[in-house]
Design a protein around this motif. Sequence first.
Motif, PDB file in Angstrom:
ATOM      1  N   ALA A 100       5.143 -13.728  -4.653  1.00  0.00           N
ATOM      2  CA  ALA A 100       4.706 -12.267  -3.920  1.00  0.00           C
ATOM      3  C   ALA A 100       5.851 -12.382  -2.944  1.00  0.00           C
ATOM      4  CB  ALA A 100       3.754 -11.890  -3.063  1.00  0.00           C
ATOM      5  N   THR A 102       7.659  -9.934   0.342  1.00  0.00           N
ATOM      6  CA  THR A 102       7.859  -8.640   1.259  1.00  0.00           C
ATOM      7  C   THR A 102       7.361  -7.537   0.793  1.00  0.00           C
ATOM      8  OG1 THR A 102      10.004  -8.910   1.860  1.00  0.00           O
ATOM      9  CG2 THR A 102       8.391 -10.743   3.230  1.00  0.00           C
ATOM     10  N   ILE A 103       7.146  -6.548   1.852  1.00  0.00           N
ATOM     11  CA  ILE A 103       6.956  -4.869   1.694  1.00  0.00           C
ATOM     12  C   ILE A 103       8.319  -4.857   1.529  1.00  0.00           C
ATOM     13  CG2 ILE A 103       6.411  -2.936   2.365  1.00  0.00           C
ATOM     14  CD1 ILE A 103       4.033  -3.908   3.231  1.00  0.00           C
ATOM     15  N   TYR A 106      10.027  -5.396  -1.816  1.00  0.00           N
ATOM     16  CA  TYR A 106      10.072  -4.720  -2.873  1.00  0.00           C
ATOM     17  C   TYR A 106      10.644  -2.976  -2.930  1.00  0.00           C
ATOM     18  CZ  TYR A 106       5.937  -7.444  -4.221  1.00  0.00           C
ATOM     19  OH  TYR A 106       5.126  -8.511  -4.900  1.00  0.00           O
ATOM     20  N   LEU A 180       5.491  -0.453  -4.806  1.00  0.00           N
ATOM     21  CA  LEU A 180       5.486  -0.827  -3.815  1.00  0.00           C
ATOM     22  C   LEU A 180       3.550  -0.806  -4.379  1.00  0.00           C
ATOM     23  CD1 LEU A 180       4.840  -2.593  -1.523  1.00  0.00           C
ATOM     24  CD2 LEU A 180       5.396  -0.195  -0.453  1.00  0.00           C
ATOM     25  N   GLU A 183       3.085  -3.247  -7.219  1.00  0.00           N
ATOM     26  CA  GLU A 183       2.709  -4.409  -7.111  1.00  0.00           C
ATOM     27  C   GLU A 183       1.366  -4.654  -6.273  1.00  0.00           C
ATOM     28  OE1 GLU A 183       4.583  -6.116  -8.765  1.00  0.00           O
ATOM     29  OE2 GLU A 183       6.458  -5.926  -8.816  1.00  0.00           O
ATOM     30  N   LYS A 184       1.234  -4.156  -5.276  1.00  0.00           N
ATOM     31  CA  LYS A 184       0.109  -4.788  -4.524  1.00  0.00           C
ATOM     32  C   LYS A 184      -1.086  -4.772  -5.219  1.00  0.00           C
ATOM     33  CE  LYS A 184       2.583  -5.715  -0.548  1.00  0.00           C
ATOM     34  NZ  LYS A 184       2.472  -7.244  -0.165  1.00  0.00           N
ATOM     35  N   TRP A 188      -3.383  -8.345  -5.467  1.00  0.00           N
ATOM     36  CA  TRP A 188      -5.027  -8.718  -5.081  1.00  0.00           C
ATOM     37  C   TRP A 188      -6.037  -7.933  -6.078  1.00  0.00           C
ATOM     38  CZ3 TRP A 188      -8.445  -4.744  -7.055  1.00  0.00           C
ATOM     39  CH2 TRP A 188      -9.415  -4.043  -5.858  1.00  0.00           C
ATOM     40  N   SER A 213      -1.255   4.214  -8.346  1.00  0.00           N
ATOM     41  CA  SER A 213      -0.016   4.128  -7.851  1.00  0.00           C
ATOM     42  C   SER A 213       1.014   5.547  -7.975  1.00  0.00           C
ATOM     43  CB  SER A 213       1.060   2.729  -8.014  1.00  0.00           C
ATOM     44  OG  SER A 213       0.828   3.089  -9.594  1.00  0.00           O
TER      45      SER A 213
END
Length: 287
Positions: A100, A102-103, A106, A180, A183-184, A188, A213
Motif C-alpha cells: 500500500a 500513503t494517502i 495515492y 484513493l 484503493e483504501k 480493507w 468511491s
Amino acid sequence: MTSSYKHFVAGVAGGTTATCVLHPLDLIKIRFSVSDGLPTRPQYNSMWDLTKKVWRTNGVRGLYTGVTPNIIGAGMSWGLYFFFYNTIKSYLNNGEGSKALTIPQYIGCGLVSGSATLAVTNPIWIAKTRLCLQYETQQKQYRGMTHAILDLHKQSGVRGLYKGFVPGLFGTSHGAIQFLVYEKLKIWNARRKGKDIQDKMDTFDVLAMSATSKLVAATSTYPYQVVRSRLQDQNRVYSGVMDVVRTTFKNETWRGFYKGLTANLLRVTPACCITFYTYEMMVYYLP
C-alpha cells in the motif's frame, strides 16, 4: 510493460462498455448543467421532460447525440488513466503490487495521471460537449466529432481545443479522490477476507466499492464539471473561469453549480461499476 499494457486495454474496455450503455444519461447531464434560462436554447422541466422531447424529435438516435466522441474519449481516458496510474504506483512501491502507498502518494498518482490524460483527450471532450448541445430545434452546426474539432481549431487555433482545460485540471481531484477511496476500500476488503490485494475480487465487492468511491468523488467535485461544460458551450460566450463562476452564482446562486447532479450520479455510478468490474476482470484474466 506487460502490466502496463494490461491496465491500458482493461481501462479502454471498461470505459467503452459503460459509455455504450449509459450515454443518454450523459446527454441529459450536460444539457441540464448548461441550462441557464437563455431563450436561445430549449427549456426542460425535468429529466423525464428532456428525455421525452429528445425522443419525440429524433428517437433513440437523439439520445445518442455525441456518442462517438464520448466512446472514444471515455475509452482513451480510462485506458490512459489506468496506464499512468498503475505505472506511477508501480514505481512508488517498487513493483510490489500488494504494497500500500500513503494517502499523499495515492492522491499524487491520481493528480498526475488525470493531468496527463486530460492533456491528450481535452479536444475530444469539447467535441462531445458541443455535439450533445446541438439541440433538436436548431440547425446542426457540426457533422460529427472530426468536423467539430477541425472547425474549433480553424476558429480559435490550439487554444480553442483546450477550452475548459483549467477547470479540467481542478477536476483531476475527482479521480484522485475516487481512486484513493477505492484503493483504501480494496485494501480493507482484502484484509477483512484474509486475501492478497491482487486476488480476484467478488462481483458484489467490486460493485459496492466502485459505487461508493464514485459517489464520494462525484458529489464533492461536481461544480467544476458545470463550469467546464459552460466554458465549452457554443451557445454562450464567457471570458474565462471566473466569469462563469460569477455569472452562475449571480443568476442561479450556489444551486447553479449543482445543476444536473442527479442525472450525473445516475449515470456515473453505474458507469463506474461497469467500468471497474470490466477492468478488474480483464486485468485478472489477461495473460
